[in-house]
Design a protein around this motif. Structure first.
Motif, PDB file in Angstrom:
ATOM      1  N   PRO A 197     -37.498 -28.971 -28.614  1.00 14.70           N
ATOM      2  CA  PRO A 197     -36.991 -29.222 -27.318  1.00 14.70           C
ATOM      3  C   PRO A 197     -36.934 -30.919 -26.541  1.00 14.70           C
ATOM      4  O   PRO A 197     -36.220 -31.210 -25.943  1.00 14.70           O
ATOM      5  CB  PRO A 197     -38.081 -28.302 -26.154  1.00 14.70           C
ATOM      6  CG  PRO A 197     -38.356 -27.448 -27.449  1.00 14.70           C
ATOM      7  CD  PRO A 197     -38.365 -27.921 -28.658  1.00 14.70           C
ATOM      8  N   GLY A 254     -45.062 -27.672 -24.254  1.00 13.40           N
ATOM      9  CA  GLY A 254     -43.779 -27.579 -25.121  1.00 13.40           C
ATOM     10  C   GLY A 254     -42.454 -27.450 -24.407  1.00 13.40           C
ATOM     11  O   GLY A 254     -41.706 -27.347 -25.105  1.00 13.40           O
ATOM     12  N   SER A 255     -42.533 -27.486 -23.219  1.00 11.46           N
ATOM     13  CA  SER A 255     -41.054 -27.601 -22.510  1.00 11.46           C
ATOM     14  C   SER A 255     -41.042 -29.049 -21.753  1.00 11.46           C
ATOM     15  O   SER A 255     -41.841 -29.608 -21.279  1.00 11.46           O
ATOM     16  CB  SER A 255     -41.127 -26.496 -21.213  1.00 11.46           C
ATOM     17  OG  SER A 255     -41.251 -25.146 -21.695  1.00 11.46           O
ATOM     18  N   GLU A 256     -40.024 -29.439 -21.540  1.00 13.30           N
ATOM     19  CA  GLU A 256     -39.368 -30.682 -21.119  1.00 13.30           C
ATOM     20  C   GLU A 256     -38.603 -30.188 -19.654  1.00 13.30           C
ATOM     21  O   GLU A 256     -37.857 -29.194 -19.746  1.00 13.30           O
ATOM     22  CB  GLU A 256     -38.409 -31.483 -22.054  1.00 13.30           C
ATOM     23  CG  GLU A 256     -38.993 -31.687 -23.269  1.00 13.30           C
ATOM     24  CD  GLU A 256     -39.877 -32.788 -23.162  1.00 13.30           C
ATOM     25  OE1 GLU A 256     -39.844 -33.849 -22.441  1.00 13.30           O
ATOM     26  OE2 GLU A 256     -40.933 -32.875 -23.809  1.00 13.30           O
ATOM     27  N   CYS A 294     -35.468 -22.850 -28.973  1.00 11.59           N
ATOM     28  CA  CYS A 294     -34.982 -23.852 -28.022  1.00 11.59           C
ATOM     29  C   CYS A 294     -34.070 -22.836 -27.104  1.00 11.59           C
ATOM     30  O   CYS A 294     -32.974 -22.521 -27.726  1.00 11.59           O
ATOM     31  CB  CYS A 294     -34.416 -25.073 -28.917  1.00 11.59           C
ATOM     32  SG  CYS A 294     -33.912 -26.337 -27.841  1.00 11.59           S
ATOM     33  N   GLY A 350     -36.805 -25.720 -23.575  1.00  4.61           N
ATOM     34  CA  GLY A 350     -38.239 -25.076 -24.015  1.00  4.61           C
ATOM     35  C   GLY A 350     -37.932 -23.614 -24.595  1.00  4.61           C
ATOM     36  O   GLY A 350     -36.783 -23.166 -24.734  1.00  4.61           O
ATOM     37  N   THR A 377     -43.316 -33.434 -19.228  1.00  6.07           N
ATOM     38  CA  THR A 377     -43.634 -32.365 -20.403  1.00  6.07           C
ATOM     39  C   THR A 377     -44.495 -31.580 -20.098  1.00  6.07           C
ATOM     40  O   THR A 377     -45.605 -32.224 -19.539  1.00  6.07           O
ATOM     41  CB  THR A 377     -43.776 -33.248 -21.583  1.00  6.07           C
ATOM     42  OG1 THR A 377     -42.900 -34.084 -21.896  1.00  6.07           O
ATOM     43  CG2 THR A 377     -43.859 -32.309 -22.879  1.00  6.07           C
TER      44      THR A 377
END
Length: 143
Positions: free
Chosen positions: A58, A79-81, A100, A93, A76
Motif C-alpha cells: 500500500p 497499514g493504510s495510506e 492491496c 490498504g 498513514t
C-alpha cells in the motif's frame, strides 16, 4: 479597419481558440478519479465510493498515486495510506482478503453533514476546536 487587419484578427482568434481548446482538454483528466479509473481495475462500488484492485505494498501504491497527482495531505495509519484531495479521499490498504486495495470516497458526501468532519487519522485539524462551529457557544463562552 482594413480588410488585412480583419484577416489578422480572425487568424489570431482562430489560433487562440485552438490553444484554449487544447488547454481545456488537458484539464479534463486532471482529477484523481479519472487517473485511478485509467490505471487500476475497479472491483467494487457502493454508495460511499469505488474500490480498485492494486498490486504491491500500500505504501508503494500510495506513493505512485501521489506522484501522479499530489494530494493536499497524506497520512498513514495501521497499514493504510490516506491521501486527501480537494473533493476526494483515497485510502490504500488491505480490504476483505485483498492485500492491496484503493478506495475513493467523496469528501462532500461522506464526511460532511454539518457536524464533526473526520478525514482519516493523522489529518489536522482532527475536529472542530471547542464546541459547535469551532466556538464554545452560549453567553460568556459557556454552554
Amino acid at each position: 479597419m482594413t480588410r488585412n487587419n480583419l484577416f489578422w484578427l480572425a487568424g489570431g482568434l482562430a489560433v487562440a481558440g485552438v490553444v484554449f481548446l487544447i488547454w481545456g482538454i488537458s484539464l479534463m483528466n486532471n482529477d484523481i478519479r479519472s487517473h485511478l479509473a485509467a490505471n487500476y481495475q475497479e472491483y467494487g462500488r457502493d454508495s460511499d465510493g469505488a474500490k480498485y484492485a492494486c498490486t504491491g505494498r500500500p505504501q508503494q501504491v500510495a506513493s505512485e498515486i501521489a506522484q501522479a497527482k499530489a494530494p493536499e495531505a497524506q497520512a498513514t495509519d495501521r497499514g493504510s495510506e490516506y491521501l486527501r484531495y480537494n473533493d476526494d479521499i483515497v485510502i490504500v490498504g488491505p480490504d476483505a482478503g485483498r492485500p492491496c486495495s484503493i478506495r475513493v470516497e467523496d469528501t462532500d458526501a461522506r464526511y460532511s453533514g454539518g457536524g464533526f468532519i473526520f478525514l482519516g487519522p493523522g489529518f489536522t485539524p482532527g475536529s472542530p476546536s471547542g464546541g459547535s462551529g469551532g466556538s464554545p457557544g452560549g453567553p460568556d463562552g459557556s454552554k
